[in-house]
Motif scaffolding. Structure first.
Motif, PDB file in Angstrom:
ATOM      1  N   VAL A 146      -0.865 -10.582  -2.383  1.00 61.26           N
ATOM      2  CA  VAL A 146      -1.546 -11.776  -2.870  1.00 61.26           C
ATOM      3  C   VAL A 146      -2.797 -11.967  -2.017  1.00 61.26           C
ATOM      4  N   LEU A 147      -3.958 -11.703  -2.581  1.00 64.51           N
ATOM      5  CA  LEU A 147      -5.198 -11.810  -1.816  1.00 64.51           C
ATOM      6  C   LEU A 147      -5.511 -13.267  -1.505  1.00 64.51           C
ATOM      7  N   ILE A 148      -5.932 -13.520  -0.257  1.00 62.46           N
ATOM      8  CA  ILE A 148      -6.269 -14.886   0.147  1.00 62.46           C
ATOM      9  C   ILE A 148      -7.709 -15.014   0.627  1.00 62.46           C
ATOM     10  N   GLY A 149      -8.343 -13.910   1.041  1.00 61.39           N
ATOM     11  CA  GLY A 149      -9.694 -13.985   1.583  1.00 61.39           C
ATOM     12  C   GLY A 149     -10.068 -12.681   2.249  1.00 61.39           C
ATOM     13  N   LYS A 150     -11.034 -12.747   3.148  1.00 61.06           N
ATOM     14  CA  LYS A 150     -11.505 -11.567   3.882  1.00 61.06           C
ATOM     15  C   LYS A 150     -11.338 -11.821   5.377  1.00 61.06           C
ATOM     16  N   THR A 151     -11.357 -10.750   6.171  1.00 65.78           N
ATOM     17  CA  THR A 151     -11.316 -10.901   7.630  1.00 65.78           C
ATOM     18  C   THR A 151     -12.689 -10.609   8.215  1.00 65.78           C
ATOM     19  N   ASN A 152     -13.050 -11.377   9.233  1.00 64.78           N
ATOM     20  CA  ASN A 152     -14.401 -11.331   9.784  1.00 64.78           C
ATOM     21  C   ASN A 152     -14.686 -10.015  10.502  1.00 64.78           C
ATOM     22  N   VAL A 153     -15.962  -9.622  10.497  1.00 66.48           N
ATOM     23  CA  VAL A 153     -16.407  -8.351  11.071  1.00 66.48           C
ATOM     24  C   VAL A 153     -17.753  -8.546  11.768  1.00 66.48           C
ATOM     25  N   PRO A 154     -18.102  -7.663  12.698  1.00 63.79           N
ATOM     26  CA  PRO A 154     -19.493  -7.629  13.154  1.00 63.79           C
ATOM     27  C   PRO A 154     -20.381  -7.079  12.047  1.00 63.79           C
ATOM     28  N   ALA A 160     -10.989 -16.129  12.150  1.00 67.56           N
ATOM     29  CA  ALA A 160     -10.585 -14.765  11.818  1.00 67.56           C
ATOM     30  C   ALA A 160     -10.698 -14.473  10.330  1.00 67.56           C
ATOM     31  N   ILE A 161     -10.357 -15.462   9.489  1.00 66.64           N
ATOM     32  CA  ILE A 161     -10.395 -15.282   8.040  1.00 66.64           C
ATOM     33  C   ILE A 161     -11.607 -16.014   7.485  1.00 66.64           C
ATOM     34  N   VAL A 162     -12.393 -15.300   6.690  1.00 61.19           N
ATOM     35  CA  VAL A 162     -13.574 -15.873   6.046  1.00 61.19           C
ATOM     36  C   VAL A 162     -13.398 -15.741   4.528  1.00 61.19           C
ATOM     37  N   ASN A 163     -14.231 -16.474   3.798  1.00 63.29           N
ATOM     38  CA  ASN A 163     -14.147 -16.434   2.331  1.00 63.29           C
ATOM     39  C   ASN A 163     -12.737 -16.748   1.833  1.00 63.29           C
ATOM     40  N   LEU A 164     -12.050 -17.643   2.525  1.00 61.81           N
ATOM     41  CA  LEU A 164     -10.724 -18.071   2.095  1.00 61.81           C
ATOM     42  C   LEU A 164     -10.828 -18.808   0.767  1.00 61.81           C
ATOM     43  N   ASP A 165      -9.984 -18.427  -0.205  1.00 59.65           N
ATOM     44  CA  ASP A 165      -9.984 -19.076  -1.518  1.00 59.65           C
ATOM     45  C   ASP A 165      -8.553 -19.497  -1.823  1.00 59.65           C
TER      46      ASP A 165
END
Length: 470
Positions: free
Chosen positions: A120-128, A45-50
């Protein structure tokens, strides 16, 4: 560390705990990172997690609080931005390999607002890919899976957001909705998603500031938390000429507890808007059962629906026009790089004439007038969010409903996108489950501009559903 806060607590409870010093932003982040470690490898579900950047952000939030700085309404809450919303300094791919290494220089307005509110940003959420379609998969990150049954779709295009919410990986999420991209994944994952009135959540920058089919909006596990996030996302901005003028805090006040908002409410309920679309029998049963939930709390329920016979042609025409205008040049530069269903819709847009677009807007005007008159007789329209329960994750879209073939990958989304055309606010609220245990939401629709009233009704329905064991 406070033992009163868990990743499944409400966003309001988390924000209060941080503000009152019962838990630090860093401690709250670590709770969520533990949940992400446990659930995200399966759900995607979460991508680009940093993690390093997230920890630095949480520590900065704690320092800010310790020095007496002003705290925003979402101070210290972990947040992952939908991967179609540009986030300064953070990889933003739009679910496309074309933008695999894209890092924007500035935030979109929605991201500006959540940052200002203290997340607090953690990453992005996946999309089509480019948010096209209501099943979240792409060739860059793969498929997002449903937390209730990982063999099933999480919906889309805000599927990563909905799955992350349902699994307790984030307390709130932003999304966007053209044909159901907030509402369908909310229904599939058993969370709440609001497509607000057009102009309620302004977006900037856009290729066309006058485009009126897509809008951003809030998602959460409860209606009250959706109201909290709407208070951050809503409000005018000088860069967006169509923004409605009501200030954000109008919507963020805690919603009344209990079911009082349903007393005397005039509810029009329809499973299929008079046979306009096919609805899976299990979904229909849940929507029909919501009549008893409303009536049990004092609402007056009638079998009624507005006439939306032109809405299908209107939506498909405007969607194709929008996709061609936005992505046509990208397709020309990268032939073969976009998924076939998206390519087909862009090509469809290339074939439209000015008369086609004019017809669509004329029809939309007629529909808006019909909705105005309809809401003189009823306060709320209730209908399915999605025509199907979550389908297998290895399918692009459900090929049939009740044995009836769905000719295109849009057919099964009519119950959401016909409402898009009206411009009215619409919310997906959990209403029950199928015999297989899959979540089903009911879609509640109110007059344009009545977003706060819709939230009050949705919260009362949510309370009545819990009380009835739905």
């Amino acid at each position: 560390m406070s033992h009163q806060v868990t990743p499944d607590s409400s966003a309001r409870a988390m924000a209060a705990a941080v503000r009152e010093g019962r838990i630090s932003a860093r401690e709250l982040l670590e709770l969520h990172l533990e949940r992400i470690d446990r659930r995200n490898p399966e759900l995607n579900a979460i991508v680009n997690l940093d993690v390093d950047r997230a920890r630095a952000g949480a520590e900065a939030a704690d320092r800010h609080q310790a020095t007496g700085g002003r705290l925003g309404p979402l101070h210290g809450l972990p947040f992952a931005v939908k991967d179609t919303h540009a986030t300064a300094g953070w990889r933003t791919t739009y679910g496309s390999r074309i933008f695999a290494d894209h890092v924007p220089d500035e935030d979109e307005l929605i991201v500006e607002r959540v940052r200002r509110a203290g997340v607090v940003l953690i990453g992005k959420t996946n999309v089509p890919e480019f948010a096209a379609g209501s099943h979240t998969f792409n060739r860059l990150f793969g498929t997002t899976r449903n937390p209730h049954d990982p063999s099933r779709s999480a919906g889309g295009s805000s599927g990563g957001a909905a799955a992350a919410l349902a699994a307790g990986m984030v307390p709130l999420a932003d999304g966007s909705d053209m044909g159901g991209s907030l509402r369908n994944p909310a229904s599939f994952c058993g969370v709440v998603g609001l497509r607000p009135s057009l102009g309620r959540v302004p977006e900037w920058p856009l290729y066309n500031l006058w485009e009126t089919t897509s809008t951003g909006g809030p998602m959460a596990r409860t209606v009250d938390d959706v109201a909290l996030l709407l208070g951050v996302l809503a409000g005018p901005d000088p860069r967006t000429p169509l923004a409605l003028g009501d200030p954000g805090p109008t919507f963020s006040r805690p919603l009344p507890a209990g079911t009082g908002a349903l007393a005397g409410l005039r509810v029009a309920l329809s499973v299929d808007l008079g046979g306009v679309f096919e609805v899976d029998h299990d979904v229909a049963a849940v929507v029909e059962s919501s009549a008893a939930t409303f009536a049990g709390a004092g609402a007056r329920v009638a079998a009624a629906y507005p006439d939306l016979r032109e809405a299908d042609d209107t939506f498909r025409t405007l969607r194709a026009w929008h996709l061609q205008a936005k992505l046509g040049s990208l397709l020309a530069e990268h032939p073969g790089e976009l998924k076939p269903s998206l390519t087909d819709n862009i090509r469809l847009g290339e074939g439209l004439s000015g008369a086609d677009v004019a017809r669509a807007y004329t029809q939309r005007t007629t529909i808006a007038e019909r909705m105005r008159l309809f809401f003189e007789e009823y306060d709320v329209l209730a209908l399915p969010v999605s025509q199907v329960p979550p389908f297998p994750a290895d399918q692009e879209y459900p090929a049939e409903i009740n044995g009836r073939v769905q000719a295109t990958y849009l057919d099964w989304m009519r119950s959401a996108y016909l409402i898009t055309v009206t411009g009215c606010p619409a919310i997906s609220v959990p209403a029950g489950r199928t015999p297989a245990g899959l979540p089903v939401g009911v879609q509640l629709v109110a007059p344009h501009g009545a977003d706060r009233r819709l939230l009050e009704v949705a919260a009362a329905f949510e309370a009545a559903s819990v009380a009835s064991g739905s």
